[in-house]
Design a protein around this motif. Sequence first.
Motif, PDB file in Angstrom:
ATOM      1  N   LEU A   1       0.828  -1.205   0.000  1.00  0.00           N
ATOM      2  CA  LEU A   1       0.000   0.000   0.000  1.00  0.00           C
ATOM      3  C   LEU A   1       0.863   1.256   0.000  1.00  0.00           C
ATOM      4  O   LEU A   1       0.549   2.239  -0.677  1.00  0.00           O
ATOM      5  CB  LEU A   1      -0.936  -0.012   1.215  1.00  0.00           C
ATOM      6  N   CYS A   2       1.958   1.226   0.751  1.00  0.00           N
ATOM      7  CA  CYS A   2       2.876   2.373   0.749  1.00  0.00           C
ATOM      8  C   CYS A   2       3.498   2.557  -0.633  1.00  0.00           C
ATOM      9  O   CYS A   2       3.604   3.686  -1.142  1.00  0.00           O
ATOM     10  CB  CYS A   2       3.965   2.173   1.795  1.00  0.00           C
TER      11      CYS A   2
ATOM     12  N   GLU B   1       1.153   6.291  -7.165  1.00  0.00           N
ATOM     13  CA  GLU B   1      -0.044   6.950  -7.687  1.00  0.00           C
ATOM     14  C   GLU B   1      -0.055   8.459  -7.439  1.00  0.00           C
ATOM     15  O   GLU B   1      -0.603   9.210  -8.247  1.00  0.00           O
ATOM     16  CB  GLU B   1      -1.293   6.318  -7.057  1.00  0.00           C
ATOM     17  N   ILE B   2       0.530   8.900  -6.340  1.00  0.00           N
ATOM     18  CA  ILE B   2       0.400  10.309  -5.942  1.00  0.00           C
ATOM     19  C   ILE B   2       1.689  11.043  -6.280  1.00  0.00           C
ATOM     20  O   ILE B   2       2.754  10.730  -5.743  1.00  0.00           O
ATOM     21  CB  ILE B   2       0.088  10.428  -4.439  1.00  0.00           C
TER      22      ILE B   2
ATOM     23  N   VAL C   1      -3.833  17.812   2.138  1.00  0.00           N
ATOM     24  CA  VAL C   1      -4.826  17.324   1.169  1.00  0.00           C
ATOM     25  C   VAL C   1      -4.951  15.813   1.314  1.00  0.00           C
ATOM     26  O   VAL C   1      -3.940  15.094   1.315  1.00  0.00           O
ATOM     27  CB  VAL C   1      -4.430  17.692  -0.270  1.00  0.00           C
ATOM     28  N   LEU C   2      -6.192  15.323   1.416  1.00  0.00           N
ATOM     29  CA  LEU C   2      -6.446  13.893   1.543  1.00  0.00           C
ATOM     30  C   LEU C   2      -6.544  13.281   0.148  1.00  0.00           C
ATOM     31  O   LEU C   2      -7.275  13.762  -0.715  1.00  0.00           O
ATOM     32  CB  LEU C   2      -7.752  13.660   2.314  1.00  0.00           C
ATOM     33  N   TYR C   3      -5.807  12.191  -0.064  1.00  0.00           N
ATOM     34  CA  TYR C   3      -5.784  11.512  -1.357  1.00  0.00           C
ATOM     35  C   TYR C   3      -6.313  10.089  -1.201  1.00  0.00           C
ATOM     36  O   TYR C   3      -5.962   9.392  -0.239  1.00  0.00           O
ATOM     37  CB  TYR C   3      -4.354  11.445  -1.921  1.00  0.00           C
ATOM     38  N   ASN C   4      -7.147   9.686  -2.155  1.00  0.00           N
ATOM     39  CA  ASN C   4      -7.577   8.295  -2.239  1.00  0.00           C
ATOM     40  C   ASN C   4      -6.614   7.533  -3.151  1.00  0.00           C
ATOM     41  O   ASN C   4      -6.327   7.989  -4.256  1.00  0.00           O
ATOM     42  CB  ASN C   4      -9.006   8.188  -2.776  1.00  0.00           C
ATOM     43  N   VAL C   5      -6.147   6.392  -2.693  1.00  0.00           N
ATOM     44  CA  VAL C   5      -5.157   5.605  -3.437  1.00  0.00           C
ATOM     45  C   VAL C   5      -5.886   4.597  -4.313  1.00  0.00           C
ATOM     46  O   VAL C   5      -6.721   3.821  -3.828  1.00  0.00           O
ATOM     47  CB  VAL C   5      -4.199   4.879  -2.474  1.00  0.00           C
TER      48      VAL C   5
ATOM     49  N   GLN D   1     -10.427   0.238   0.696  1.00  0.00           N
ATOM     50  CA  GLN D   1     -10.429   1.688   0.564  1.00  0.00           C
ATOM     51  C   GLN D   1      -9.213   2.228   1.324  1.00  0.00           C
ATOM     52  O   GLN D   1      -9.096   2.036   2.542  1.00  0.00           O
ATOM     53  CB  GLN D   1     -11.720   2.286   1.125  1.00  0.00           C
ATOM     54  N   ILE D   2      -8.328   2.882   0.591  1.00  0.00           N
ATOM     55  CA  ILE D   2      -7.086   3.389   1.162  1.00  0.00           C
ATOM     56  C   ILE D   2      -6.991   4.892   0.898  1.00  0.00           C
ATOM     57  O   ILE D   2      -7.192   5.336  -0.240  1.00  0.00           O
ATOM     58  CB  ILE D   2      -5.858   2.685   0.560  1.00  0.00           C
ATOM     59  N   SER D   3      -6.680   5.660   1.945  1.00  0.00           N
ATOM     60  CA  SER D   3      -6.515   7.106   1.813  1.00  0.00           C
ATOM     61  C   SER D   3      -5.281   7.543   2.609  1.00  0.00           C
ATOM     62  O   SER D   3      -4.926   6.918   3.620  1.00  0.00           O
ATOM     63  CB  SER D   3      -7.747   7.862   2.336  1.00  0.00           C
ATOM     64  N   VAL D   4      -4.645   8.604   2.134  1.00  0.00           N
ATOM     65  CA  VAL D   4      -3.451   9.117   2.805  1.00  0.00           C
ATOM     66  C   VAL D   4      -3.524  10.640   2.860  1.00  0.00           C
ATOM     67  O   VAL D   4      -4.127  11.289   1.997  1.00  0.00           O
ATOM     68  CB  VAL D   4      -2.151   8.682   2.093  1.00  0.00           C
ATOM     69  N   VAL D   5      -2.872  11.207   3.867  1.00  0.00           N
ATOM     70  CA  VAL D   5      -2.780  12.649   4.008  1.00  0.00           C
ATOM     71  C   VAL D   5      -1.444  12.977   4.661  1.00  0.00           C
ATOM     72  O   VAL D   5      -0.986  12.260   5.550  1.00  0.00           O
ATOM     73  CB  VAL D   5      -3.953  13.217   4.844  1.00  0.00           C
ATOM     74  N   ARG D   6      -0.816  14.037   4.193  1.00  0.00           N
ATOM     75  CA  ARG D   6       0.439  14.493   4.798  1.00  0.00           C
ATOM     76  C   ARG D   6       0.174  15.756   5.598  1.00  0.00           C
ATOM     77  O   ARG D   6      -0.437  16.709   5.095  1.00  0.00           O
ATOM     78  CB  ARG D   6       1.498  14.766   3.724  1.00  0.00           C
TER      79      ARG D   6
END
Length: 296
Positions: free
Chosen positions: A37-38, A44-45, A52-56, A66-71
Amino acid sequence: MGLHRCWHATLVIVSLLLSSLVDVSHTYDHESLDAFLCKQANKEIENPRTGVLYNVSLPSNFTGMQISVVRLRSFSLWMRGMNYSFFNLPPRSVSQSSAKRIVILFENLGYWSSHYYNVSNYTMVAPVFGVMAYSSSESAFIYQNIGFTIRGDPIRIRFPPVEQHGKNSTPICAKFSFGGLVKFRNMTKPYVCEARGQGHYTLVVPSSPKESYTRSHSKRFTKWWVLGFVIGFVGLVILVLILLALVKEAKRRRIRKLERNSSGELFDTFWIGETKLPLASSIRTQPILENEDAIR
């Protein structure tokens, strides 16, 4: 050559069946899933923006996750925390390193949950939710797992309502720790679990003896069915190969017998496919006229 190809195909089929037997007997590796996933998020990003929240996007064979990431800046996470979907990260959350930016990865494994996680003598009644913290660098959006701790209120994880499993089977929270350990805790509110660090969480209820027996019996039946099919298939292929070898040897013996029973004249031989046959000479004895004078 034909027997060699047949045997090679048999080995390929047997290896595929044995790999399916391994899949039946074991669950998938969740640590490898986190690493994938990482890697997928980094792929992808591009040029991610802080806050900003991103859906992977995931491959089709992971449909349902369902995977989402935010920095976030570490200072922002400390001061304001973050709310997202089923997770509530309160203020005073601090990373376990001195990284200026921290990446939070949220996971909802959906119906894949039971493939990667299971609890002995318990039944999972909710999806597995995960929250993981990573550092971020100039070369990679997600760089290294660092974890974080909570100095104030705990993290709250809100699960969707689940069906009732029995009269007295109230769900309890289960946390999957590193090394395969599972920690249990009662819900603080209906379908709400609390945590003080990263990890994977779900709701479970005690399995009835009948459910445990049915599940284990089904796994054993599937395992032995696959194993029996493999043994039967290999045995059938070996039998066919033996019969083909016997037929081929019988043809060779018949040809040798024909050669021995010939009148002593040596015959050339030729091959049709895998069959060796005698070949007579094409030169014939020239005819001789009986009465040459009569013809003259």
